[in-house]
Enzyme design. Structure first.
Site, PDB file in Angstrom:
ATOM      1  N   GLY A 471       0.828  -1.199   0.000  1.00  0.00           N
ATOM      2  CA  GLY A 471       0.000   0.000   0.000  1.00  0.00           C
ATOM      3  C   GLY A 471       0.863   1.250   0.000  1.00  0.00           C
ATOM      4  O   GLY A 471       0.376   2.372   0.030  1.00  0.00           O
ATOM      5  N   GLY A 513      13.250  -2.170   1.054  1.00  0.00           N
ATOM      6  CA  GLY A 513      12.689  -2.530  -0.235  1.00  0.00           C
ATOM      7  C   GLY A 513      13.223  -1.696  -1.380  1.00  0.00           C
ATOM      8  O   GLY A 513      13.889  -2.217  -2.289  1.00  0.00           O
ATOM      9  N   GLN A 599       3.969   7.948   3.279  1.00  0.00           N
ATOM     10  CA  GLN A 599       4.683   7.019   4.160  1.00  0.00           C
ATOM     11  C   GLN A 599       5.152   7.710   5.438  1.00  0.00           C
ATOM     12  O   GLN A 599       5.006   7.196   6.538  1.00  0.00           O
ATOM     13  CB  GLN A 599       5.916   6.470   3.437  1.00  0.00           C
ATOM     14  CG  GLN A 599       5.637   5.341   2.501  1.00  0.00           C
ATOM     15  CD  GLN A 599       5.784   4.018   3.224  1.00  0.00           C
ATOM     16  OE1 GLN A 599       4.957   3.674   4.050  1.00  0.00           O
ATOM     17  NE2 GLN A 599       6.822   3.293   2.928  1.00  0.00           N
ATOM     18  N   GLU A 666      10.132   3.419   8.033  1.00  0.00           N
ATOM     19  CA  GLU A 666      10.096   3.381   9.495  1.00  0.00           C
ATOM     20  C   GLU A 666      10.565   4.661  10.165  1.00  0.00           C
ATOM     21  O   GLU A 666      10.165   4.946  11.284  1.00  0.00           O
ATOM     22  CB  GLU A 666      10.921   2.189  10.037  1.00  0.00           C
ATOM     23  CG  GLU A 666      11.184   1.149   9.012  1.00  0.00           C
ATOM     24  CD  GLU A 666      10.897  -0.297   9.422  1.00  0.00           C
ATOM     25  OE1 GLU A 666      10.911  -1.112   8.527  1.00  0.00           O
ATOM     26  OE2 GLU A 666      10.671  -0.619  10.593  1.00  0.00           O
TER      27      GLU A 666
HETATM   28 MO1  MOS Z   1       8.795  -3.980   9.053  1.00  0.00          MO
HETATM   29  S1  MOS Z   1       8.596  -3.739  11.081  1.00  0.00           S
HETATM   30  O1  MOS Z   1      10.289  -3.473   8.588  1.00  0.00           O
HETATM   31  O2  MOS Z   1       8.453  -5.552   8.639  1.00  0.00           O
END
Ligand code: MOS
Length: 713
Positions: A471, A513, A599, A666
């Site tokens: 997403g 990613g 994000q 993150e």
């Molecule tokens: Mo995420 S907590 O990097 O799967």
């Protein structure tokens, strides 16, 4: 690679290419994949936290409907003994946590399956359980490694005690964070089809996950299959945040069910209540932070000791204190992790596992230190900016934390701030502002990714790799990257992701990613052009693999950020609301500002939610998470979300990867809870060291009696 001057789509706010399919409901999520004549699974879950199942009486359940089958430890297929405890589903009668799968009902409709499940009578022999995390727990132990085994648990440099003794100001503070549960819009879901083709087992899973090949690689051997016998198909995923990284008990349960009815699809979507147990969740923490500093603000010591929970039946060690190793310079530093094994489900990944709770403690303590020293909290952080990574001694590949703090200060209006706490009362609300630093590392384990480029007709190309779009917009940015590298229009490239049969690529996890997949696409397109030129024959194709850049060993690599918060605390009720959030980030090159902003802002909202709302409440009498639904487990909703903005430097990190993109999944959540807690202190003079921050913390006699005579604006 093509030069950055040729980048026409990278860096542009392209709308999500799969947006129309998603908003019109034509994008098939796992549960919606068209399968014929499916059966539906409803799980049986233990109602004790520890002990044994003594009897499963299935007579009434089986009589409900001819389609009903009850799966139990007695009739389930045997799995290999070496399988991880978490995945040894229905292999014996033992119960290790409340809500553990002890069986399943399968039927031709979801309603019949659920009804049948409720008619199974289960008897237990309970054993005394323990679900309470405490620092002095007798079973507490030191894990060797944390996270995925890539980081040592305890690291120290210099003499912490000596560093505290020479300090002019020394603080010794304890902070607590709550357990948190995943509430992705799409619950964990798997549809399993077990076929026997010419005597060979073959399992197909339509599954919601963060990396199809990760599920394939870890699950296949547990089920006694070769990877080639397990196909995982996951084109669309409705949010994950760490909850769908690895196979979980639900995968095994539905696979065992499908195995018992060869050829018939079995559908299993966890209910919202089911998602609170048996999937990943964030461990609660108790963290001791010790800081020593000279009067000028120079840190002499940083100590960060984290106590977390794990399951008695298996280990997960969150790297809570790890970012305290590199954020600030100090001659003496010590970080430790201790685990308390309890009769609970094993914790796991949740957005910035470690950094998010850890930064609450360290960045709250830095604020407390700033108050003690009478130094502005931004200035205090800048005075302790290290020249090189204090942990490894290596230079940073790029580190713009000071820029983030200064840029944020200007944008947020920090220079006009009066540092006096409990000073600004407006319309019955105490107002305050706070700041915190953020960092998120490039993971140590950074395996290579592969991609295939294939020439189609009419100068079109297909790019294939087993990436995942949770997403986030990954499909869109990979298309932007591929189009630029091939030198064609966006519409001339079709990127195919989300299947274990595609070239193996890293999972969408650990903010890796984009950084990894882009390298694979660059390698594949470069090789393709070198091999097939600019007018390839239809069908020409190349597969290439790219690993991490060689610079990895020479530099410390992290994303950075500064979080700013303004909160209001009601003078009479103690109600706390966030009024403004600003995040300023150094995350390298941003591929797509539209999806990147989403994000980063999303991460900040999750941080706000952590600060003020999310609270896993365990009823220790039963060892059960009692607020296991969205009526009682509160996540930030629209009305909780204030004016919020995310900005970034955008300068590519020349060492991180070819595009210089650090990853943004993150870093957005890190530091937000501390910024809000620090703002709450500034607003009220009340320091809250335990998350979530709730109104009772401010509901003191002082809160009504000591308002200033003159009310500042
Ligand atoms: Mo995420 S907590 O990097 O799967």
């Amino acid at each position: 690679m093509t030069t950055t001057a040729d980048l026409r789509f990278v860096g542009r706010s392209i709308e999500r290419l799969d947006g129309p399919a998603k908003v019109t409901g034509t994008a098939p999520y796992a549960y919606e994949q068209p399968v014929s004549d499916p059966l539906y699974l409803y799980p049986l879950r233990s109602t004790i936290a520890r002990g044994r199942v003594t009897c499963l009486d299935t007579a009434d359940a089986s009589a409900v409907h001819e389609s009903v089958r009850i799966l139990t430890p007695h009739n389930a297929h045997r799995l290999p003994d070496w399988a991880p405890a978490d995945l040894r589903v229905l292999q014996d009668d033992s119960v290790a946590y409340h809500g553990q799968f002890v069986g399943a009902a399968i039927a031709s409709t979801p309603e019949v399956a659920r009804h049948a499940a409720e008619l199974v009578r289960i008897s237990y022999q309970p054993t005394a359980h323990d679900t309470q995390l405490r620092v002095d727990h007798p079973d507490r132990y030191a894990p060797e490694k944390v996270l995925d085994g890539s980081l040592v648990a305890d690291v120290s440099h210099g003499d912490l005690d000596a560093g505290l003794i020479v300090a002019d100001v020394a603080l010794d503070l304890t902070y607590r964070t709550s357990g948190e549960h995943h509430v992705a819009m799409e619950p964990n879901t798997t549809v399993a089809i077990w076929n026997v083709i010419e005597g060979t087992d073959h399992l197909t899973l339509y599954d919601s996950n963060q990396g199809a090949w990760v599920i394939q690689a870890f699950l296949a051997p547990v089920l006694g299959l070769d990877a080639s016998q397990l196909e995982v198909i996951s084109p669309f995923v409705g949010g994950s945040f760490g909850s769908k990284t690895f196979p979980r008990p639900l995968h095994v349960l539905v696979a065992l069910a499908a195995r018992s009815v060869p050829g018939r699809p079995v559908k299993f979507a966890l209910s919202r209540q089911h998602t609170f147990v048996g999937t990943a969740y964030r461990t609660p923490t108790i963290q001791r932070v010790r800081l020593g500093a000279r009067w000028d603000g120079t840190l002499t010591a940083i100590g960060h000791d984290a106590v977390e929970q794990t399951a008695r039946y298996g280990e997960f060690a969150e790297p809570t204190a790890v970012s305290s190793r590199m954020l600030y310079a100090a001659p003496a530093r010590s970080t430790t992790h201790r685990l308390v094994p309890l009769d609970v489900c094993i914790p796991g990944f949740m957005r910035a596992p470690g950094e998010a709770p850890g930064s609450f403690a360290l960045e709250s303590a830095m604020d407390e230190l700033a108050v003690e020293l009478g130094i502005d909290p931004i200035e205090l952080r800048i005075r302790n900016e290290p020249a090189t990574d204090p942990d490894s001694g290596r230079p940073f590949s790029s580190r713009e934390l000071v820029w983030c703090l200064r840029e944020g200060a200007t944008r947020f209006g920090w220079p006009e701030r009066d540092p006096t706490p409990r000073h600004r009362l407006k319309d019955g609300w105490w107002i305050g502002t706070g700041v915190a630093s953020a960092s998120y590392p490039r993971q140590q384990h950074f395996p290579p990714s592969s991609a295939t480029v294939r020439a189609l007709t009419n100068d079109r190309y297909r790019v294939e790799l087993a990436a995942s779009d949770l997403g986030t917009g990954a499909l869109t940015i990979l298309t932007q990257i591929a189009a630029d590298l091939l030198g064609v229009e966006l519409g001339s490239v079709e990127v195919v992701i989300g299947s274990s049969s595609l070239p193996r690529a890293l999972a969408a996890a650990g903010s890796m990613g984009t950084a990894s997949w882009s390298e694979a696409i660059i390698a594949a397109t470069d090789t393709f052009r070198a091999t097939h030129g600019c007018t390839p024959v239809v069908g020409a194709h190349v597969t290439a693999t790219a690993g991490p850049s060689a610079d990895e060993k020479d530099f410390a690599m992290h994303a950075f950020g500064a979080q700013f918060a303004e909160v209001a605390v009601h003078a009479d009720t103690g109600e706390i609301r966030t009024r403004r959030l600003l995040g300023v980030f150094d995350a390298g090159r941003v591929i797509n500002p539209r999806t990147a902003r989403s994000q980063l802002v999303g991460g900040m909202i999750m941080g706000l939610s952590m600060a003020l709302h999310e609270h896993s409440v365990m009823d220790h009498r039963y060892g059960q998470v009692i607020n296991h639904d969205l009526a009682s487990y509160h996540v930030a909703a629209h009305a909780d979300i204030p004016e919020i903005d995310a900005v970034w430097l955008g300068t590519p990190d020349p060492h991180y990867n070819t595009l210089g993109a650090k990853g943004i999944a993150e870093i957005g959540i890190v530091g937000v809870a501390a910024a809000i807690a620090n703002a709450a202190y500034h607003a009220t003079g009340v320091r809250v060291r335990s998350l979530p921050i709730t109104l009772d913390n401010f509901f003191t006699a002082a809160s009504v009696d000591d308002r200033p005579e003159v009310v500042a604006s």
